[in-house]
Scaffold this motif. Structure first.
Motif, PDB file in Angstrom:
ATOM      1  N   GLY A 140      35.880  38.265  54.191  1.00 12.75           N
ATOM      2  CA  GLY A 140      37.025  39.043  53.724  1.00 12.75           C
ATOM      3  C   GLY A 140      37.893  38.296  52.733  1.00 12.75           C
ATOM      4  N   VAL A 141      38.021  36.983  52.892  1.00 20.84           N
ATOM      5  CA  VAL A 141      38.837  36.206  51.955  1.00 20.84           C
ATOM      6  C   VAL A 141      38.219  36.264  50.558  1.00 20.84           C
ATOM      7  CG1 VAL A 141      39.648  33.885  51.359  1.00 20.84           C
ATOM      8  CG2 VAL A 141      39.847  34.713  53.712  1.00 20.84           C
ATOM      9  N   ALA A 142      36.902  36.092  50.465  1.00 22.77           N
ATOM     10  CA  ALA A 142      36.224  36.187  49.165  1.00 22.77           C
ATOM     11  C   ALA A 142      36.393  37.579  48.570  1.00 22.77           C
ATOM     12  CB  ALA A 142      34.743  35.850  49.313  1.00 22.77           C
ATOM     13  N   LEU A 143      36.352  38.594  49.416  1.00 16.76           N
ATOM     14  CA  LEU A 143      36.537  39.972  48.964  1.00 16.76           C
ATOM     15  C   LEU A 143      37.931  40.161  48.371  1.00 16.76           C
ATOM     16  CD1 LEU A 143      35.568  42.943  48.856  1.00 16.76           C
ATOM     17  CD2 LEU A 143      36.508  43.187  51.154  1.00 16.76           C
ATOM     18  N   LEU A 144      38.936  39.692  49.071  1.00 18.40           N
ATOM     19  CA  LEU A 144      40.308  39.818  48.571  1.00 18.40           C
ATOM     20  C   LEU A 144      40.522  39.006  47.298  1.00 18.40           C
ATOM     21  CD1 LEU A 144      42.248  39.743  51.952  1.00 18.40           C
ATOM     22  CD2 LEU A 144      41.795  41.732  50.490  1.00 18.40           C
ATOM     23  N   GLN A 145      39.882  37.850  47.196  1.00 18.61           N
ATOM     24  CA  GLN A 145      39.981  37.054  45.973  1.00 18.61           C
ATOM     25  C   GLN A 145      39.354  37.789  44.791  1.00 18.61           C
ATOM     26  OE1 GLN A 145      38.090  33.495  47.462  1.00 18.61           O
ATOM     27  NE2 GLN A 145      40.063  32.469  47.819  1.00 18.61           N
ATOM     28  N   ALA A 146      38.213  38.450  45.020  1.00 22.52           N
ATOM     29  CA  ALA A 146      37.571  39.217  43.954  1.00 22.52           C
ATOM     30  C   ALA A 146      38.459  40.388  43.522  1.00 22.52           C
ATOM     31  CB  ALA A 146      36.201  39.721  44.405  1.00 22.52           C
ATOM     32  N   ALA A 147      39.042  41.074  44.497  1.00 15.85           N
ATOM     33  CA  ALA A 147      39.929  42.195  44.174  1.00 15.85           C
ATOM     34  C   ALA A 147      41.150  41.711  43.398  1.00 15.85           C
ATOM     35  CB  ALA A 147      40.364  42.908  45.454  1.00 15.85           C
ATOM     36  N   GLN A 148      41.698  40.597  43.812  1.00 15.46           N
ATOM     37  CA  GLN A 148      42.862  40.058  43.108  1.00 15.46           C
ATOM     38  C   GLN A 148      42.491  39.627  41.685  1.00 15.46           C
ATOM     39  OE1 GLN A 148      44.580  36.372  44.541  1.00 15.46           O
ATOM     40  NE2 GLN A 148      46.599  36.970  43.788  1.00 15.46           N
TER      41      GLN A 148
END
Length: 166
Positions: A140-148
């Motif tokens: 999830g952290v990688a996902l949020l970083q990609a979205a950001q």
């Protein structure tokens, strides 16, 4: 990757969870919802177990995809939403439209995959369009970083649709 549309496991689980509440207060459920949940009452343990095994196999298959990619990108929904007036005049189209609208998000829900939808544009009629990003479980952290990163590279998240006058 194909995702089963079989509802055996979901129906059995929904019935098992809701059964005490439905027995005590069925009037608190909308009739269509109550009927859908009650359909799980006739599912055998062996059928539910077989569906559970199939689900686990599907989840193992999607895990293999994430061995090669960090984030998957898809449209959040495949079509613009139908007009409420159209659905009111053709209520029989509601469920087929709902299933079509869920086509891109449902697989990730079934697989238990973390997913986020972020703004990425507008239709020709001015309706917002979403970009769905998905990552492997526990990423999830990688996902949020990609979205950001996407939001920092674009300004879609700052734009608002033009309000329609009725």
């Amino acid at each position: 990757m194909e995702v089963s549309t079989d509802r055996t496991l979901a129906s059995a689980e929904a019935y098992a969870y809701h059964e005490p509440f439905m027995s005590a207060s069925p009037e608190l459920y909308q009739p269509a919802t109550l009927a859908r949940i009650q359909s799980g009452a006739t599912i055998s343990a062996s059928d539910a177990l077989a569906a559970s095994r199939e689900l686990q196999s599907s989840r193992n298959d999607i895990q293999k995809v994430f061995e090669e990619v960090d984030v998957l990108l898809t449209p959040t929904v495949p079509i613009p939403p139908p007009a409420i007036a159209d659905l009111q005049s053709h209520p029989e189209d509601l469920r087929p439209q709902e299933l079509l609208m869920l086509r891109n998000t449902r697989p990730f829900n079934v697989w238990g995959i973390p997913t986020i939808s972020i703004p990425c544009g507008f239709t020709k009629d001015g309706l917002p369009i979403g970009l769905q990003l998905a990552a492997a479980p526990w990423r999830g952290v990688a996902l949020l970083q990609a979205a950001q990163a996407y939001e920092q590279a674009t300004d879609w998240h700052n734009k608002r649709p033009v309000l329609m006058k009725f």
